[in-house]
Design a protein around this motif. Structure first.
Motif, PDB file in Angstrom:
ATOM      1  N   ASP A 145       0.825  -1.208   0.000  1.00 63.28           N
ATOM      2  CA  ASP A 145       0.000   0.000   0.000  1.00 63.28           C
ATOM      3  C   ASP A 145       0.858   1.257   0.000  1.00 63.28           C
ATOM      4  O   ASP A 145       0.579   2.222  -0.726  1.00 63.28           O
ATOM      5  CB  ASP A 145      -0.925   0.014   1.226  1.00 63.28           C
ATOM      6  CG  ASP A 145      -2.004  -1.055   1.117  1.00 63.28           C
ATOM      7  OD1 ASP A 145      -2.233  -1.543  -0.009  1.00 63.28           O
ATOM      8  OD2 ASP A 145      -2.603  -1.394   2.166  1.00 63.28           O
ATOM      9  N   LYS A 167     -12.329  -3.848 -12.183  1.00 64.07           N
ATOM     10  CA  LYS A 167     -12.206  -2.876 -11.091  1.00 64.07           C
ATOM     11  C   LYS A 167     -13.501  -2.107 -10.859  1.00 64.07           C
ATOM     12  O   LYS A 167     -13.920  -1.903  -9.716  1.00 64.07           O
ATOM     13  CB  LYS A 167     -11.057  -1.914 -11.380  1.00 64.07           C
ATOM     14  CG  LYS A 167     -10.803  -0.918 -10.267  1.00 64.07           C
ATOM     15  CD  LYS A 167      -9.579  -0.061 -10.559  1.00 64.07           C
ATOM     16  CE  LYS A 167      -9.274   0.887  -9.403  1.00 64.07           C
ATOM     17  NZ  LYS A 167      -8.059   1.702  -9.679  1.00 64.07           N
ATOM     18  N   GLY A 202     -10.297  -4.135  -2.857  1.00 64.24           N
ATOM     19  CA  GLY A 202      -9.548  -2.966  -3.326  1.00 64.24           C
ATOM     20  C   GLY A 202      -8.394  -3.293  -4.242  1.00 64.24           C
ATOM     21  O   GLY A 202      -7.892  -2.409  -4.950  1.00 64.24           O
ATOM     22  N   ARG A 203      -7.944  -4.548  -4.238  1.00 62.58           N
ATOM     23  CA  ARG A 203      -6.787  -4.904  -5.054  1.00 62.58           C
ATOM     24  C   ARG A 203      -7.060  -6.173  -5.842  1.00 62.58           C
ATOM     25  O   ARG A 203      -7.734  -7.083  -5.367  1.00 62.58           O
ATOM     26  CB  ARG A 203      -5.548  -5.099  -4.180  1.00 62.58           C
ATOM     27  CG  ARG A 203      -5.151  -3.824  -3.458  1.00 62.58           C
ATOM     28  CD  ARG A 203      -3.743  -3.909  -2.904  1.00 62.58           C
ATOM     29  NE  ARG A 203      -3.380  -2.637  -2.309  1.00 62.58           N
ATOM     30  CZ  ARG A 203      -2.955  -1.579  -3.000  1.00 62.58           C
ATOM     31  NH1 ARG A 203      -2.837  -1.686  -4.308  1.00 62.58           N
ATOM     32  NH2 ARG A 203      -2.649  -0.460  -2.406  1.00 62.58           N
ATOM     33  N   HIS A 221      -1.163   4.895  -1.949  1.00 63.61           N
ATOM     34  CA  HIS A 221      -2.510   5.063  -1.407  1.00 63.61           C
ATOM     35  C   HIS A 221      -3.044   3.713  -0.986  1.00 63.61           C
ATOM     36  O   HIS A 221      -2.691   2.678  -1.555  1.00 63.61           O
ATOM     37  CB  HIS A 221      -3.446   5.687  -2.450  1.00 63.61           C
ATOM     38  CG  HIS A 221      -3.490   4.919  -3.731  1.00 63.61           C
ATOM     39  ND1 HIS A 221      -4.233   3.780  -3.900  1.00 63.61           N
ATOM     40  CD2 HIS A 221      -2.847   5.119  -4.914  1.00 63.61           C
ATOM     41  CE1 HIS A 221      -4.072   3.312  -5.119  1.00 63.61           C
ATOM     42  NE2 HIS A 221      -3.230   4.101  -5.756  1.00 63.61           N
ATOM     43  N   GLN A 253      -8.902   0.702  -2.116  1.00 60.49           N
ATOM     44  CA  GLN A 253     -10.250   1.227  -1.977  1.00 60.49           C
ATOM     45  C   GLN A 253     -11.262   0.130  -2.290  1.00 60.49           C
ATOM     46  O   GLN A 253     -11.454  -0.255  -3.436  1.00 60.49           O
ATOM     47  CB  GLN A 253     -10.452   2.422  -2.925  1.00 60.49           C
ATOM     48  CG  GLN A 253      -9.569   3.615  -2.623  1.00 60.49           C
ATOM     49  CD  GLN A 253      -9.893   4.242  -1.280  1.00 60.49           C
ATOM     50  OE1 GLN A 253     -11.071   4.321  -0.885  1.00 60.49           O
ATOM     51  NE2 GLN A 253      -8.883   4.694  -0.576  1.00 60.49           N
ATOM     52  N   GLU A 254     -11.887  -0.397  -1.250  1.00 58.42           N
ATOM     53  CA  GLU A 254     -12.922  -1.400  -1.443  1.00 58.42           C
ATOM     54  C   GLU A 254     -14.211  -0.729  -1.874  1.00 58.42           C
ATOM     55  O   GLU A 254     -14.449   0.444  -1.595  1.00 58.42           O
ATOM     56  CB  GLU A 254     -13.148  -2.179  -0.147  1.00 58.42           C
ATOM     57  CG  GLU A 254     -11.922  -2.898   0.366  1.00 58.42           C
ATOM     58  CD  GLU A 254     -12.147  -3.520   1.718  1.00 58.42           C
ATOM     59  OE1 GLU A 254     -11.600  -4.617   1.957  1.00 58.42           O
ATOM     60  OE2 GLU A 254     -12.887  -2.921   2.528  1.00 58.42           O
ATOM     61  N   ARG A 255     -15.052  -1.477  -2.551  1.00 59.80           N
ATOM     62  CA  ARG A 255     -16.349  -0.978  -2.989  1.00 59.80           C
ATOM     63  C   ARG A 255     -17.423  -1.951  -2.523  1.00 59.80           C
ATOM     64  O   ARG A 255     -17.248  -3.163  -2.566  1.00 59.80           O
ATOM     65  CB  ARG A 255     -16.391  -0.816  -4.505  1.00 59.80           C
ATOM     66  CG  ARG A 255     -15.364   0.154  -5.027  1.00 59.80           C
ATOM     67  CD  ARG A 255     -15.271   0.116  -6.546  1.00 59.80           C
ATOM     68  NE  ARG A 255     -16.542   0.426  -7.168  1.00 59.80           N
ATOM     69  CZ  ARG A 255     -17.127  -0.334  -8.090  1.00 59.80           C
ATOM     70  NH1 ARG A 255     -16.558  -1.478  -8.469  1.00 59.80           N
ATOM     71  NH2 ARG A 255     -18.287   0.023  -8.622  1.00 59.80           N
TER      72      ARG A 255
END
Length: 372
Positions: A21, A87, A57-58, A26, A29-31
């Protein structure tokens, strides 16, 4: 001591993730939509008419190529999906429904590969089951990757899917009240290698004697599948075809997958003579095999219970001196007869044989199964 080692391993994984990270500049960022995330737990918060979806996030990568989801509660319908998505995947759709996504669905065991219509893939999953998803390899030039799925640590199957430059992201979908899962994005899964790739139930001495298989006076080629060379016949699991002395197979039965039991046996004619078989020479056998009959292939799954016609009624009459030299080889799948093939017995007899062609294949062999 084992607990300490496990804790140490998890600390290393967390440290590796934090370093990654920082290197990227940065955090990931999970959604998430219509799902509540509490630590590593996800629970459905919709009204059972709308899909809820979580996207990590990844993306998966060579260094982190696998993740697992444990079903804590199946809720009303158990409509839980585990897979990989782009993504910016739409969060109001189950993973696997839209293009460039793929997912294994727990409620019906189907695989959805960029299509809202799934195909039968594996067993259904219930409370307590662990569904895993990972990537085997990447063909970067073609923009493809091989995605595999597991259930409780055992591989169910794999599929080749397209992948963008951004990669494929772990995703979980839910669609009914009460559904809850636990997500482990740092899970580890390793294929257990076996030197022999075979397990034998019993009679290891009998199995060892298979090295003495001879066809037409020579050892059967070790670099050829059963059925490819003369004097051999085999039912192949990957395409459901039968191969009889040729590298080109004929449609025969359904494909076979993990957990299926494939059987093979011989039906000897009443006038079969062991003495005659034992004294057979190569020239006689070549004459028998010279004109194989395509009528020897039969798929009894589609006979609708009708009686089979006797082969002797319409087929070419077998000379008296050759009677007793031919046998009928039959194949089964999960105890049900798939079909038969008539063939001549080569000098030395016919031996049970198993062939494999790719890494990770593994079978259990029983040379003396109980049969009815």
């Amino acid at each position: 001591m084992d607990d300490i080692n496990v804790l140490h391993h998890r600390c290393l994984l967390n440290l590796r993730r934090r370093i990654r990270d920082i290197a990227d500049g940065h955090p990931a960022q999970e959604r998430c939509m219509r799902l509540q995330k509490d630590g590593d737990k996800l629970s459905y918060q919709g009204n059972s008419e709308e899909v809820g979806c979580y996207v990590a996030g990844r993306p998966l990568s060579k260094g982190n190529c696998y993740f697992e989801v444990t079903i804590v509660d199946t809720g009303v319908r158990g409509t839980i999906a585990v897979g990989l998505v782009p993504k910016f995947y739409r969060l109001d759709h189950q993973p696997g429904w839209l293009p460039y996504s793929v997912a294994y669905h727990a409620d019906n065991g189907k695989l959805y590969n960029g299509n809202p219509v799934g195909k039968q893939f594996g067993p259904k999953c219930v409370r307590g089951d662990r569904i895993g998803c990972g990537i085997h390899s990447e063909n970067t030039e073609a923009g493809l990757t091989t995605v595999f799925f597991t259930k409780n640590g055992r591989e169910v199957g794999s599929v080749e899917v397209p992948v963008s430059s951004e990669g494929l992201f772990p995703a979980v979908g839910m669609h009914s009240m009460g559904e809850e899962v636990k997500v482990d994005l740092q899970a580890q899964w390793l294929l257990v290698e076996d030197d022999t790739m075979m397990m034998v139930d019993s009679h290891e001495d009998d199995w060892g004697r298979l090295n003495d298989v001879r066809v037409s006076g020579t050892d059967y080629p070790k670099n050829r599948h059963p059925g490819w060379s003369r004097g051999s016949v085999a039912y192949h699991a990957d395409d459901g075809k039968i191969f009889h002395g040729s590298g080109v197979g004929d449609a025969f039965g359904p494909r076979c997958f993990k957990g299926d039991i494939m059987g093979c046996g011989i039906m000897f004619p009443r006038d079969y003579s062991l003495d005659r078989e034992g004294s057979a020479d190569v020239e006689d056998w070549d004459r028998l095999e010279g004109h194989p009959s395509q009528q020897g292939i039969q798929n009894v799954l589609y006979l609708n219970g009708e009686e089979e016609e006797e082969d002797d009624e319409e087929g070419e009459e077998i000379p008296q001196e050759q009677q007793g030299r031919k046998v009928t080889v039959f194949f089964t799948r999960n105890g049900k007869l798939m079909g038969r093939r008539e063939m001549a017995v080569p000098p030395g007899g016919l031996y049970p044989t198993v062939g494999m062609l790719s890494s990770g294949e593994k079978v259990k062999v029983d040379l003396h199964p109980l049969s009815g």
